[in-house]
Scaffold this motif. Structure first.
Motif, PDB file in Angstrom:
ATOM      1  N   LYS A  55     -25.114 -50.570  25.838  1.00  0.00           N
ATOM      2  CA  LYS A  55     -24.384 -50.166  24.472  1.00  0.00           C
ATOM      3  C   LYS A  55     -24.009 -51.267  23.503  1.00  0.00           C
ATOM      4  O   LYS A  55     -24.310 -51.572  22.358  1.00  0.00           O
ATOM      5  CB  LYS A  55     -23.282 -49.079  24.584  1.00  0.00           C
ATOM      6  CG  LYS A  55     -23.565 -47.634  24.978  1.00  0.00           C
ATOM      7  CD  LYS A  55     -24.171 -46.784  24.027  1.00  0.00           C
ATOM      8  CE  LYS A  55     -23.535 -46.776  22.822  1.00  0.00           C
ATOM      9  NZ  LYS A  55     -24.046 -45.888  21.815  1.00  0.00           N
ATOM     10  N   GLN A  72     -23.453 -46.917  28.816  1.00  0.00           N
ATOM     11  CA  GLN A  72     -23.062 -45.618  28.855  1.00  0.00           C
ATOM     12  C   GLN A  72     -24.352 -44.769  29.559  1.00  0.00           C
ATOM     13  O   GLN A  72     -25.681 -45.135  29.383  1.00  0.00           O
ATOM     14  CB  GLN A  72     -23.094 -45.037  27.286  1.00  0.00           C
ATOM     15  CG  GLN A  72     -22.840 -43.745  27.117  1.00  0.00           C
ATOM     16  CD  GLN A  72     -22.707 -43.321  25.667  1.00  0.00           C
ATOM     17  OE1 GLN A  72     -22.146 -44.197  25.011  1.00  0.00           O
ATOM     18  NE2 GLN A  72     -23.202 -42.170  25.303  1.00  0.00           N
ATOM     19  N   ASN A  76     -22.395 -39.511  28.821  1.00  0.00           N
ATOM     20  CA  ASN A  76     -21.577 -39.957  28.031  1.00  0.00           C
ATOM     21  C   ASN A  76     -20.214 -40.466  28.769  1.00  0.00           C
ATOM     22  O   ASN A  76     -19.131 -40.840  28.154  1.00  0.00           O
ATOM     23  CB  ASN A  76     -20.962 -38.939  27.103  1.00  0.00           C
ATOM     24  CG  ASN A  76     -21.987 -38.536  26.102  1.00  0.00           C
ATOM     25  OD1 ASN A  76     -22.907 -39.294  25.683  1.00  0.00           O
ATOM     26  ND2 ASN A  76     -22.248 -37.338  25.810  1.00  0.00           N
ATOM     27  N   ARG A  78     -18.877 -44.188  29.858  1.00  0.00           N
ATOM     28  CA  ARG A  78     -18.945 -45.756  29.523  1.00  0.00           C
ATOM     29  C   ARG A  78     -18.348 -46.371  30.462  1.00  0.00           C
ATOM     30  O   ARG A  78     -17.261 -46.482  30.906  1.00  0.00           O
ATOM     31  CB  ARG A  78     -18.327 -45.975  27.994  1.00  0.00           C
ATOM     32  CG  ARG A  78     -19.184 -45.156  26.866  1.00  0.00           C
ATOM     33  CD  ARG A  78     -18.825 -45.610  25.430  1.00  0.00           C
ATOM     34  NE  ARG A  78     -19.567 -45.121  24.446  1.00  0.00           N
ATOM     35  CZ  ARG A  78     -19.722 -45.383  23.289  1.00  0.00           C
ATOM     36  NH1 ARG A  78     -18.665 -46.268  22.745  1.00  0.00           N
ATOM     37  NH2 ARG A  78     -20.371 -44.924  22.286  1.00  0.00           N
ATOM     38  N   TYR A 110     -15.162 -40.435  24.835  1.00  0.00           N
ATOM     39  CA  TYR A 110     -15.836 -40.601  26.159  1.00  0.00           C
ATOM     40  C   TYR A 110     -15.001 -40.813  27.474  1.00  0.00           C
ATOM     41  O   TYR A 110     -13.697 -41.150  27.254  1.00  0.00           O
ATOM     42  CB  TYR A 110     -16.607 -42.024  25.703  1.00  0.00           C
ATOM     43  CG  TYR A 110     -17.457 -41.737  24.503  1.00  0.00           C
ATOM     44  CD1 TYR A 110     -18.810 -40.965  24.784  1.00  0.00           C
ATOM     45  CD2 TYR A 110     -17.139 -42.336  23.331  1.00  0.00           C
ATOM     46  CE1 TYR A 110     -19.616 -40.931  23.692  1.00  0.00           C
ATOM     47  CE2 TYR A 110     -18.229 -42.295  22.306  1.00  0.00           C
ATOM     48  CZ  TYR A 110     -19.429 -41.660  22.651  1.00  0.00           C
ATOM     49  OH  TYR A 110     -20.551 -41.429  21.630  1.00  0.00           O
TER      50      TYR A 110
END
Length: 304
Positions: A55, A72, A76, A78, A110
């Motif tokens: 990301k 990620q 979803n 992270r 997230y």
């Protein structure tokens, strides 16, 4: 590195051992942290964290420097990655947790996991990280650099998993029986996730014994039957999912069955003799028959 050759009088191949040299990147005059960072960014699969996508790199933090790498996954989640050559130290741990906390607050939609990478994660600092692990989802990865001729390879080994639960034996189990109530787990996870234990208990009632009840402990949710501990399976609700731990002797049949369903198989704990599987609400509905087989097998194994 392995080479092969033919033995005299036959076609069988023999293996030749070649010693690989482990080197220190911190003391290497040519390679630096940026080089390692670029390798990971180009091929995140080397970390062993599953199918993750980059990301951001050198992600600027408000009044707190830059996060080395941000990944990620398809769920979803992270991963806030901090890299350090040489030994991990206090500042590395603090910086990793600080960046994880900042990202979590900026993007609360997230689930965030802190990832600390170093060439040498000493037992002292592994113990420190383990203390945080019960409250903060943190992964510790040791990076090994191997030199062969004029080439260098990197190997990444997870030494602490973010889902690491308390490993315990039957003799230690009484020490973990610190009773709490359902609200404790609803606050620690969420109410919706804790209701998944009710769905799993319903499977047990329908296929094993209606007298089995949930028992809320500080480190996990266990089971009891007629007032006695009967932890043939334990549960640990998290913010986004629930981890189940059926007690089973590991074998290829169970491995294949779990892998073929696509369930998120975390690992097998040889000390506690338990599979560790991450479930979502959809998994419980879709893979009910597989769960029935695991639960029945665990109940038989635990009580025989």
């Amino acid at each position: 590195m392995i080479s092969t050759g033919k033995e005299k009088g036959g076609n069988r191949k023999r293996m030749q051992y070649i010693k690989l040299d482990k080197i220190s990147l911190k003391n290497n005059p040519v390679i630096n942290e940026k080089w390692v960072q670029s390798i990971i960014a180009k091929d995140p699969s080397v970390l062993g964290l599953g199918d993750i996508l980059l990301k951001d790199i050198e992600r600027k933090q408000p009044r707190a420097g830059r996060l080395d790498l941000l990944f990620q996954d398809e769920n979803n989640r992270r991963y806030c990655v901090e890299l350090q050559l040489g030994k991990t130290d206090e500042s590395h741990i603090i910086r990793t947790i600080e960046y994880w906390d900042l990202e979590k607050k900026r993007y609360p939609q997230y689930e965030h996991i802190a990832v600390i990478i170093a060439e040498d994660i000493t037992s002292r600092f592994l113990n420190v990280i383990s203390l945080f692990n019960s409250h903060i989802p943190i992964i510790a990865i040791q990076m090994n650099a191997i030199k062969f001729e004029d080439q260098i390879g990197l190997q990444f080994v997870t030494v602490l998993d973010e889902t690491a639960l308390q490993n315990y034996s039957e003799e230690e189990e009484q020490e973990l029986q610190i009773s709490v109530d359902r609200k404790y787990w609803e606050d620690k996870a969420t109410k919706d996730i804790v209701t998944l234990t009710d769905k799993l208990l319903a499977i047990i009632h329908n296929n094993i014994d209606e007298n089995i009840k949930l028992k809320y402990n500080k480190f996990y949710i266990g089971l009891e039957r007629n007032g006695l501990i009967n932890n043939f399976i334990t549960f640990k609700p998290r913010k986004m999912n629930i981890i189940i731990q059926p007690k089973l002797e590991r074998n290829s049949d169970y491995d294949t069955m779990i892998e073929n369903t696509g369930l998120d198989f975390l690992d097998y704990d040889p000390r506690g003799r338990r599979y560790r599987i991450k479930l979502t609400k959809e998994d419980i509905e879709t893979h009910r028959e597989v769960l029935v087989q695991l639960f029945k097998g665990a109940e038989k194994y635990y009580n025989n």
